[in-house]
Enzyme design. Structure first.
Site, mmCIF file in Angstrom:
data_model
loop_
_atom_site.group_PDB
_atom_site.id
_atom_site.type_symbol
_atom_site.label_atom_id
_atom_site.label_comp_id
_atom_site.label_asym_id
_atom_site.label_seq_id
_atom_site.Cartn_x
_atom_site.Cartn_y
_atom_site.Cartn_z
ATOM 1 C CD GLU A 130 5.278 -0.830 11.871
ATOM 2 O OE1 GLU A 130 5.889 -0.167 12.712
ATOM 3 O OE2 GLU A 130 5.239 -0.521 10.669
ATOM 4 C CB CYS A 140 -2.504 0.038 8.239
ATOM 5 S SG CYS A 140 -1.227 1.229 8.692
ATOM 6 C CG ASN A 168 -0.391 -0.083 2.496
ATOM 7 O OD1 ASN A 168 0.679 -0.656 2.673
ATOM 8 N ND2 ASN A 168 -1.034 0.520 3.475
ATOM 9 C CD GLU A 195 9.631 -1.517 13.316
ATOM 10 O OE1 GLU A 195 10.419 -0.858 12.616
ATOM 11 O OE2 GLU A 195 9.256 -2.664 13.016
HETATM 12 P P1 NAD Z 1 -0.067 -9.205 3.141
HETATM 13 O O1 NAD Z 1 -0.010 -9.675 4.544
HETATM 14 O O2 NAD Z 1 -0.908 -9.943 2.172
HETATM 15 O O3 NAD Z 1 1.396 -9.190 2.495
HETATM 16 C C1 NAD Z 1 2.457 -8.459 3.081
HETATM 17 C C2 NAD Z 1 3.765 -9.110 2.694
HETATM 18 O O4 NAD Z 1 3.852 -10.395 3.298
HETATM 19 C C3 NAD Z 1 3.936 -9.333 1.190
HETATM 20 O O5 NAD Z 1 5.273 -9.033 0.860
HETATM 21 C C4 NAD Z 1 3.664 -10.822 1.039
HETATM 22 O O6 NAD Z 1 4.289 -11.418 -0.060
HETATM 23 C C5 NAD Z 1 4.251 -11.358 2.335
HETATM 24 N N1 NAD Z 1 3.742 -12.656 2.785
HETATM 25 C C6 NAD Z 1 2.497 -13.155 2.638
HETATM 26 N N2 NAD Z 1 2.416 -14.368 3.231
HETATM 27 C C7 NAD Z 1 3.629 -14.625 3.777
HETATM 28 C C8 NAD Z 1 4.170 -15.716 4.520
HETATM 29 N N3 NAD Z 1 3.448 -16.771 4.843
HETATM 30 N N4 NAD Z 1 5.474 -15.646 4.907
HETATM 31 C C9 NAD Z 1 6.227 -14.577 4.601
HETATM 32 N N5 NAD Z 1 5.770 -13.513 3.896
HETATM 33 C C10 NAD Z 1 4.486 -13.541 3.496
HETATM 34 O O7 NAD Z 1 -0.465 -7.668 3.242
HETATM 35 P P2 NAD Z 1 -0.788 -6.687 2.031
HETATM 36 O O8 NAD Z 1 -2.079 -7.148 1.435
HETATM 37 O O9 NAD Z 1 0.428 -6.539 1.195
HETATM 38 O O10 NAD Z 1 -1.007 -5.282 2.789
HETATM 39 C C11 NAD Z 1 -2.236 -4.858 3.293
HETATM 40 C C12 NAD Z 1 -2.350 -5.173 4.775
HETATM 41 O O11 NAD Z 1 -1.257 -4.609 5.473
HETATM 42 C C13 NAD Z 1 -3.581 -4.581 5.430
HETATM 43 O O12 NAD Z 1 -4.100 -5.507 6.343
HETATM 44 C C14 NAD Z 1 -3.038 -3.373 6.180
HETATM 45 O O13 NAD Z 1 -3.811 -2.935 7.265
HETATM 46 C C15 NAD Z 1 -1.717 -3.884 6.612
HETATM 47 N N6 NAD Z 1 -0.785 -2.773 6.873
HETATM 48 C C16 NAD Z 1 -0.461 -2.473 8.152
HETATM 49 C C17 NAD Z 1 0.398 -1.403 8.435
HETATM 50 C C18 NAD Z 1 0.781 -0.999 9.835
HETATM 51 O O14 NAD Z 1 1.679 -0.171 9.979
HETATM 52 N N7 NAD Z 1 0.134 -1.505 10.878
HETATM 53 C C19 NAD Z 1 0.904 -0.654 7.380
HETATM 54 C C20 NAD Z 1 0.537 -1.000 6.070
HETATM 55 C C21 NAD Z 1 -0.308 -2.069 5.826
HETATM 56 O O1 6OD Z 2 3.951 6.531 8.960
HETATM 57 C C1 6OD Z 2 4.447 5.451 9.289
HETATM 58 O O2 6OD Z 2 5.573 5.374 9.815
HETATM 59 C C2 6OD Z 2 3.716 4.206 9.071
HETATM 60 N N1 6OD Z 2 4.296 3.074 9.522
HETATM 61 C C3 6OD Z 2 2.525 4.236 8.414
HETATM 62 C C4 6OD Z 2 1.738 3.100 8.166
HETATM 63 C C5 6OD Z 2 0.707 3.190 7.309
HETATM 64 C C6 6OD Z 2 -0.093 2.058 6.989
HETATM 65 O O3 6OD Z 2 -0.579 1.817 5.901
#
Ligand code: NAD
Ligand code: 6OD
Length: 484
Positions: free
Chosen positions: A252, A286, A153, A465
């Site tokens: 995260e 997120c 994202n 972090e």
């Molecule tokens: P995802 O979990 O599908 O994938 C994230 C990464 O993990 C990708 O690189 C993927 O290839 C890898 N991956 C998937 N399965 C794996 C496994 N079994 N072992 C190792 N690696 C693996 O997430 P996404 O769809 O790319 O991103 C969207 C999600 O991320 C949403 O749920 C969003 O809320 C969350 N997100 C959280 C934060 C935060 O800071 N809390 C920030 C951004 C996105």
């Molecule tokens: O701003 C940041 O440092 C951070 N980790 C943002 C996360 C955004 C989620 O999509």
């Protein structure tokens, strides 16, 4: 056709097995990506290990900080390339990539360069039973090889949010960007070379999760720590993979964030702020607010105003300066978001705006767009109120009292972010302090100071972090006690 390769020990490495990198704005293929097999991942980990034993491992914090600043400068020098690559991979508007993603990537390197060159460690003088004393102090050592798994994202922003502190602390990294967005992590490899980062310190492996580069990396016995941003259920899978080797993890994860709007808010500012919190990056942040609670006195007026904002959003080609909303990341993700629009109907929602797929009459019809969508009328127990949708959609519910709003906002298994909108600052503090969330904003959203703790509770993550918290995760603190 362009090929995006893995980057191992300072060299770009191809592989026979490839997958396509798709532009979500029109469904066209941008490039083929070399999928790292187990051997490439192993080589990447070994080269990171060797880098730590070499020149990189001998550098002090000040020298590392100087190199990180150069990385920041090189990102700026190649600003347009990074913006173009991020826009093509994600479909996000060029204005967003230019204002948020790429500047933040440079800022991440600078912030952690500053931090590592100024950070102190604890020291205590302790009185001992024999009337003498002891001096205890901690020193910071790198963890070793850090595996970094990033989502699609905010690909460059979130990758560098982890790469910068990991390198600041003297680690070498192997990063696995999302299979949806491989480009900017690979461009960053070129920048690392230009900045003079020694070979092997930054490695990139491309591929998927299970049975591919993601799993090969997290299960590798010589990876000393894993830091991951992505979905909560992926976090759970990674936790199982790393459990046997007891590696430090930082997660995260997802969110189902609430915005609470009080009747005394600055109305227009709040509508603009909440609209941003719901629709920025097509709702794929997120921190986005998917649950909006509005005090009953202003409920109808607020719903109307947010509906107007949604209607005014300029949806279209990410390459046009005036575009405010691009597509979702992929066909599969659009199917997921549309399945929630269908579920919302079944659960009894009223669609105040959106719910469908916009038509353009041009190549954008091959892209993965959805309409910005506003729902009302769902019970708090509905699945659409509990599960993260990760699209440009929110539900708005009325509330009467502060206590009621706090209870509804906290009624979630997630705990990432919240925002409170009120002109009564005492109320702002009071309500913010009751939020079960890693971060709560008052009269703003996604306003970041990189020195502050960032992370989530419950399904939203493990650890914090940001600032010293990143330094503490990416280093081993060794305690030394001297009897005086
Ligand atoms: P995802 O979990 O599908 O994938 C994230 C990464 O993990 C990708 O690189 C993927 O290839 C890898 N991956 C998937 N399965 C794996 C496994 N079994 N072992 C190792 N690696 C693996 O997430 P996404 O769809 O790319 O991103 C969207 C999600 O991320 C949403 O749920 C969003 O809320 C969350 N997100 C959280 C934060 C935060 O800071 N809390 C920030 C951004 C996105
Ligand atoms: O701003 C940041 O440092 C951070 N980790 C943002 C996360 C955004 C989620 O999509």
């Amino acid at each position: 056709m362009k090929v995006i390769r893995n980057y191992v020990n300072g060299e770009f490495v191809g592989r026979k097995r490839e997958f396509s990198d798709i532009n979500p704005a029109d469904g066209s293929v941008i490039a083929q990506v070399s999928e790292a097999d187990e051997e490439v991942v192993d080589r990447a980990v070994q080269s990171a290990r060797t880098a730590i034993r070499g020149e990189w491992g001998r550098l002090g914090a000040v020298a590392r900080a100087a190199l990180l600043r150069k990385v920041g400068d090189w990102i700026e020098s190649r600003f347009d390339c990074f913006v173009a690559a991020e826009v093509a991979d994600t479909g996000k508007p060029i204005s967003l990539a230019s204002k948020l993603d790429v500047p933040r990537a440079a800022a991440n390197f600078r912030a952690f360069a500053d931090l590592i060159s100024t950070a102190g460690v604890e020291s205590f003088q302790t009185e001992t039973a024999d009337g003498r004393s002891a001096l205890t102090y901690a020193i910071r050592k790198p963890l070793g090889v850090v595996g970094i798994i990033a989502p699609w994202n905010l690909p460059l922003l979130l990758l560098t949010w982890k790469v910068a502190p990991a390198m600041a602390c003297g680690n070498a990294v192997v990063v696995k960007p999302s299979e949806e967005t491989p480009a900017t992590a690979t461009l960053l490899a070129e920048v690392m070379e230009k900045a003079g980062i020694p070979k092997g310190v930054y490695n990139v492996v491309h591929g998927f999760g299970p049975g591919s580069a993601g799993e090969f990396l997290t299960q590798h016995p010589e990876v000393n720590a894993v830091t991951f941003t992505g979905e909560s259920k992926t976090g759970a899978a990674i936790m199982k993979t790393v459990a046997d080797s007891v590696k430090p993890i930082s997660f995260e994860l997802g969110g189902k964030n609430a915005a609470i709007v009080f009747a005394d808010c600055e109305f227009e500012e709040t509508v603009a702020g909440v609209s941003n919190a719901v629709f920025l990056n097509t709702g794929q942040v997120c921190l986005c607010a998917e649950r909006v609670y509005v005090q009953r006195q202003i409920f109808d007026r607020f719903v109307d105003a947010l509906k107007r904002k949604a209607g005014d959003l300029r949806i279209g080609s990410p390459l046009e300066d005036e575009t405010e909303m691009g597509p979702l990341i992929s066909k599969e993700h659009r199917e997921k978001v549309l399945s929630y629009y269908r579920l919302a109907r079944e659960e009894g929602a009223t669609f105040m705006a959106g719910g469908g797929v916009p038509q353009f009459g041009n190549s954008l019809d091959g892209g993965y767009f959805v309409e910005p969508t506003i729902l009302t009328g769902l019970p708090e127990s509905a699945r659409c109120m509990k599960e993260e949708i990760f699209g440009p959609v929110c539900h708005i519910a009325p509330f009467d009292t502060e206590e009621e709003a706090v209870a509804m906002a906290n009624d979630t298994k997630y705990g990432l972010a919240a925002s409170i909108w009120t002109s009564n600052l005492k109320r702002g503090h009071r309500v913010a302090q009751q939020m079960n969330a890693g971060i709560t904003w008052v009269n703003c959203w996604f306003l970041r100071d990189l020195r502050t703790p960032f992370g989530g509770m419950g399904l939203s993550g493990i650890g914090r972090e940001g600032g010293i918290h990143s330094l503490n995760f990416y280093s081993e603190l060794n305690n030394i006690c001297i009897k005086l």
